[in-house]
Design a protein around this motif. Structure first.
Motif: not given
Length: 811
Positions: A213, A217, A272, A275
Motif C-alpha cells: 500500500q 500511495i 487518493v 485512500l
C-alpha cells in the motif's frame, strides 16, 4: 472591539470591485463619488468615457473594461512620430484621410465593440472605426489635420485597448505564437499522460500481483504532482474561455469541457487523499492531451482555410506590365516592387504605387465608401484599391501586392450582401442550445446513479466530454471553405463562403450580352466610313484607337484590337466613359466620341444585319461606324441549354436588338430578351424579379451592369485579361471557364448537401456517445478519444466528399 472594527473595514474594502474592470480594489482611495477604481488607469478610462458621454459602455456588460497601464505612454509611443514608421502602418492615405488596422488583444465583449466603434466621440479627428471581433482588430480612419496616430494610440491604451505593433507581418507572428503555446501545452500533457500511465502500471496489473500500500500511495502522489501542470497550464485555455463566457452570462462549449476536467481531477484527488482508491489521473491527463490534439487539429484546419482565403482566392486579374517599352500581360501575383505597369479607365489599382506618366483620376469609394474622385499627377502616391477613371496611366510599384488586403476590400460591408450563411447561423444557434442541453443531461445522469458515486461521476464527466459539438462547428466552414478552394482551382473566385449557400438557392439567372455571352477579339469587325470626312484613314483610326485604348468595354477592346496597327496618340485629355452610352475624349484638340446611336446623333440608315453598331464622331460630326459580329463564348449553347432545364433565364442587354432572333432560341422564354437597356433599367428589372420572390443571379461584365450586380441576390462578373471588375459582384469567373458555369452552380447544391450530411454525422456521434455515457460505464478516457474522432470523421468526410464529387462534376 476596536480590532474587530478594523477587520470589518478591511473586509468591506477588500470586497470593493473596480467600476471599470471588475478587479478587486486594494482600498477606497481612488474613487469618483460612489464609483471605486483599482488604479488611476481605470479612473482615467472612466473619465474619458464620461467626458465623451459614452457611459452606456457600462450598461452593455457589467465591468466590461480592462485595466490600462497608468504611465509611460508619452515615451512608449514616441516611435509613431516617425513618418517612415507611420507609412508602414498605413493602409491608405488620401489628402488628409488615413486608414489603418490595429490589433487590440483586449477586445473581449460587446461593450468593447460599442466603445471602439463610438471612438469618434472621444476623438473628433476620427471619421470611422470598425471592429473585427474574431480577429480582435480595429480598422480606423482619421483626419491627420485634426489628430495624429500617436494621439489615437495613446487614447486607446488609456482605455485599456493597447495596440499590438509588429511591422514585420504582425498577423503571421501572432498566429505562430498562439500555435507555439498550444504545442507546449500538448507536450506537457503528453509527457504527464505517458509517465502517469507508467506509474499506474502496477494498478493495471493488480489482478496478477498485489503491490504494498505504501508504494501505491507513493505512486498516486507522484501522479498528482505530474497532473498539476496539466491542470493549471495545459487545461488553462478551457478554464479561461469558460470563465469569460460565464462572466458574460453565456454558455459556450468550453463550459461543459471545463466541468468535466475539474470533476475528473477532484474525484481522483479525493480518492487518493482519502485512500479510497488510486484515482483516474491517467484518464485526466489523457483527456486533456486528446482534447488539445483535437484543438490543434481544429486550429490547423482553420489556419489552412485562412491561408487559402487570403492568398489563393484573390482577384483573377492580370496586369499590363511595361518591359523595355513593350506591353506584356502578366498575372497579378507576379507584379513586383519597381515594376512599371499600365492601368486603364475603370481598372483597380492593385498595389501601392507612384504615378509616373499620365493624369490620375482615382475613385477611392472601394476603400472609403465615398465616391469622390481625386486628381493625381506624376510623382503622387496612389493606393491599392483605388479605381482609375480616365485615360491610361503608367505607375511603378512601391509595395508588393497584398492579396489579403484586396480581398478585405472586396468584403467591405458596403459591398457585402451576405454577412453569414443561414446554415452557419443555424449551426451557431444549435451549438448554443446544444451546450445547455448537455449540461442538463449530464446533471440528470449523475443524479440518476446516486448514491453510486463511481457511476455518477463516470456518467457526468463522460456526457460533458463526449457531447462537445466541435464536429458540428467544423462542418460548415470546412465544407464551404473547401468548396471555395475547388471553385478557385476552376477559375471561379467568390468573396466568402456565404456565397456558396446563396448560389445553391438561385432559381433565376439574368445575363448581360456584350462581354458576358460574347468574347473579345477583332474577328467579324468592319468599319463603314461616312460619305464625307475631313480626315485620312490613318489619322482617323489613330484618333479612334487613342480613345478606345483607354476603355475596358468589350466593344472598345474589339475596336482597339482591330486597329492594332495604328498609333495611340499621347495628347489625350478629359477622357470620360458614360455607362450604357460610350466614351469620349479630346485627342490633339479634336473631340472624339465612340458609342451608341443615343450617344452620337447621326442621320443615317444602318442595316439590321445582326451585328452590333458602334458610331464614331469627330468634333460632333459623324465619321462612320463599326459593325461588329458577336462571337459567342465557347460552350455558350451547351451552358444555356443546361441552365434552361433547371432555371428561368433572361437577357438584359444595353445593345440593340439586332441579334434577338438568333438569341431567342437559346433562352427558356424567347420573349424575355430585353435590349437597349440602360444601367437603371437593368437594376429595376432585377428588383421586379425579386418582388416576385425570385432568387436572382446576375451574370455580367461589371461595367454597365454594376447596379444590377449589386441589387441581385448574387452577382458574378465575367472577366478576361483585365482588372476592371466591379466590387459589387460576389464572384468572378474567368472567361475561359464560362463553359463550367452550369456545373459550378450545381456543385454549390452538392456542397450544401454535404454540409447537411456532416451535421447528421456529428449529431449521430453525439447521440451514440450519450447513450453509452449516461449508463455510467464509459470511462472519461474513452470519451476523450471519441470526441476528436467525431471531428476527424466529419472533416475527412467533407474533404473527401467535396473533392471526389468535384472531380466527377467539374472535371
Amino acid at each position: 472591539m476596536r480590532l474587530i472594527q478594523v477587520t470589518a473595514v478591511k473586509t468591506e474594502q477588500a470586497t470593493l470591485g473596480c467600476y471599470h474592470c471588475g478587479l478587486a480594489c486594494p482600498d477606497d482611495k481612488i474613487a469618483i463619488e460612489d464609483k471605486y477604481f483599482c488604479c488611476n488607469g481605470c479612473k482615467t478610462a472612466y473619465e474619458i468615457l464620461e467626458g465623451s458621454d459614452l457611459c452606456q459602455y457600462y450598461e452593455l456588460n457589467e465591468t466590461p473594461g480592462t485595466t490600462p497601464a497608468e504611465f509611460g505612454f508619452k515615451e512608449k509611443y514616441s516611435f509613431l512620430d516617425d513618418e517612415k514608421t507611420r507609412s508602414q502602418l498605413y493602409q491608405f492615405v488620401n489628402d488628409n484621410i488615413v486608414t489603418l488596422t490595429l490589433t487590440l488583444p483586449a477586445i473581449h465583449c460587446s461593450s468593447c465593440i460599442w466603445v471602439l466603434e463610438s471612438f469618434y466621440r472621444i476623438n473628433d479627428g476620427v471619421t470611422n472605426s470598425k471592429v473585427n471581433f474574431l480577429k480582435k482588430q480595429l480598422t480606423i480612419s482619421f483626419d491627420k489635420t485634426k489628430t495624429s496616430l500617436r494621439t489615437i494610440v495613446e487614447q486607446l491604451a488609456s482605455l485599456g485597448y493597447e495596440p499590438e505593433f509588429n511591422l514585420a507581418d504582425l498577423q503571421t507572428k501572432v498566429g505562430e505564437k498562439n500555435l507555439r503555446s498550444l504545442y507546449i501545452k500538448i507536450g506537457i500533457a503528453g509527457f504527464a499522460f505517458g509517465n502517469i500511465m507508467l506509474l499506474s502500471l502496477p494498478d493495471y496489473l493488480q489482478k496478477f500481483d498485489t503491490i504494498p500500500q505504501n508504494f501505491q500511495i507513493f505512486f498516486s502522489v507522484l501522479n498528482i504532482i505530474l497532473a498539476l501542470p496539466v491542470l493549471f497550464y495545459s487545461a488553462s485555455g478551457y478554464f479561461k474561455s469558460a470563465w469569460g463566457s460565464l462572466r458574460k452570462k453565456a454558455i459556450n462549449m468550453d463550459v461543459p469541457i471545463s466541468l468535466g476536467i475539474i470533476t475528473l481531477f477532484i474525484r481522483s484527488f479525493y480518492e487518493v487523499g482519502t485512500l479510497s482508491g488510486v484515482g483516474w489521473m491517467d484518464s485526466f491527463a489523457g483527456l486533456v492531451f486528446l482534447l488539445l490534439l483535437g484543438k490543434l487539429f481544429q486550429e490547423k484546419t482553420y489556419q489552412a482555410l485562412s491561408f487559402e482565403r487570403d492568398y489563393k482566392s484573390y482577384f483573377p486579374v492580370s496586369i499590363i506590365k511595361l518591359e523595355a517599352g513593350k506591353e506584356r500581360s502578366i498575372a497579378l501575383s507576379q507584379l513586383k516592387v519597381r515594376d512599371r505597369y499600365i492601368v486603364r479607365n475603370n481598372e483597380i489599382i492593385p498595389a501601392d504605387s507612384i504615378l509616373i506618366n499620365g493624369k490620375g483620376l482615382i475613385d477611392y469609394s472601394f476603400i472609403t465608401g465615398e465616391a469622390d474622385v481625386h486628381s493625381k499627377v506624376s510623382g503622387d502616391m496612389v493606393y491599392a484599391g483605388g479605381k482609375h477613371q480616365g485615360g491610361a496611366i503608367e505607375l511603378e510599384v512601391v509595395k508588393e501586392v497584398s492579396q489579403s488586403y484586396l480581398t478585405q476590400l472586396w468584403n467591405n460591408d458596403a459591398f457585402n450582401k451576405h454577412q453569414d450563411a443561414r446554415i452557419t447561423v443555424l449551426a451557431n444557434t444549435v451549438s448554443k442550445y446544444f451546450t445547455a442541453a448537455v449540461l442538463l443531461i449530464a446533471s440528470g445522469a449523475a443524479l440518476y446513479w446516486l448514491p453510486n458515486y463511481t457511476y455518477a461521476a463516470n456518467a457526468f464527466t463522460a456526457v460533458l466530454i463526449i457531447a462537445c459539438p466541435c464536429a458540428l462547428a467544423l462542418s460548415t466552414p470546412f465544407t464551404l471553405g473547401n468548396t471555395m478552394r475547388i471553385f478557385g482551382r476552376k477559375n471561379f473566385y467568390i468573396k466568402n463562403t456565404a456565397v456558396v449557400e446563396v448560389l445553391s438557392n438561385i432559381d433565376t439567372i439574368v445575363f448581360d450580352k456584350t462581354g458576358t455571352l460574347t468574347e473579345s477579339g477583332s474577328s467579324g469587325t468592319e468599319f463603314m466610313p461616312a460619305e464625307q470626312t475631313n480626315y485620312p484613314e490613318a489619322k482617323l483610326f489613330s484618333l479612334i484607337r487613342s480613345v478606345t485604348w483607354h476603355s475596358t468595354h468589350p466593344l472598345s477592346r474589339k475596336i482597339t484590337q482591330f486597329l492594332m496597327d495604328y498609333e495611340v496618340l499621347d495628347e489625350v485629355e478629359d477622357l470620360e466613359e458614360l455607362p450604357g452610352k460610350g466614351v469620349q475624349a479630346i485627342v490633339e484638340n479634336d473631340l472624339v466620341k465612340v458609342g451608341s446611336e443615343d450617344f452620337i446623333v447621326a442621320d443615317i440608315n444602318m442595316d439590321n444585319d445582326g451585328r452590333s453598331k458602334v458610331l464614331i464622331s469627330i468634333n460632333d460630326k459623324f465619321a462612320g461606324f463599326f459593325a461588329i459580329q458577336g462571337t459567342y463564348r465557347t460552350g455558350f449553347k451547351t451552358v444555356l441549354s443546361d441552365l434552361n432545364k433547371h432555371y428561368d433565364t433572361l437577357l438584359l442587354s444595353g445593345d440593340n436588338d439586332n441579334e434577338k432572333e438568333v438569341l431567342s432560341s437559346y433562352f427558356s422564354d424567347g420573349s424575355r430578351l430585353y435590349f437597349n437597356q440602360s444601367p437603371i433599367q437593368k437594376l429595376e428589372k432585377i428588383k421586379s424579379l425579386q418582388s416576385a420572390n425570385k432568387k436572382v443571379l446576375m451574370v455580367g461584365d461589371g461595367l454597365n451592369d454594376a447596379g444590377a450586380l449589386r441589387q441581385s441576390d448574387l452577382g458574378i462578373s465575367i472577366t478576361e485579361n483585365i482588372n476592371a471588375f466591379s466590387p459589387a459582384c460576389d464572384g468572378i469567373l474567368e472567361s475561359n471557364s464560362f463553359s463550367r458555369l452550369y456545373n459550378l452552380i450545381r456543385f454549390s447544391k452538392t456542397s450544401m448537401v454535404i454540409v447537411k450530411i456532416s451535421y447528421l454525422i456529428s449529431l449521430l456521434y453525439n447521440i451514440i456517445g450519450l447513450s453509452f455515457a449516461v449508463q455510467g460505464t464509459l470511462s472519461p478516457l474513452i470519451s476523450a478519444i471519441l470526441m476528436p474522432l467525431s471531428s476527424i470523421t466529419v472533416v475527412t468526410f467533407t474533404s473527401v466528399g467535396t473533392n471526389l464529387l468535384a472531380k466527377l462534376k467539374l472535371d
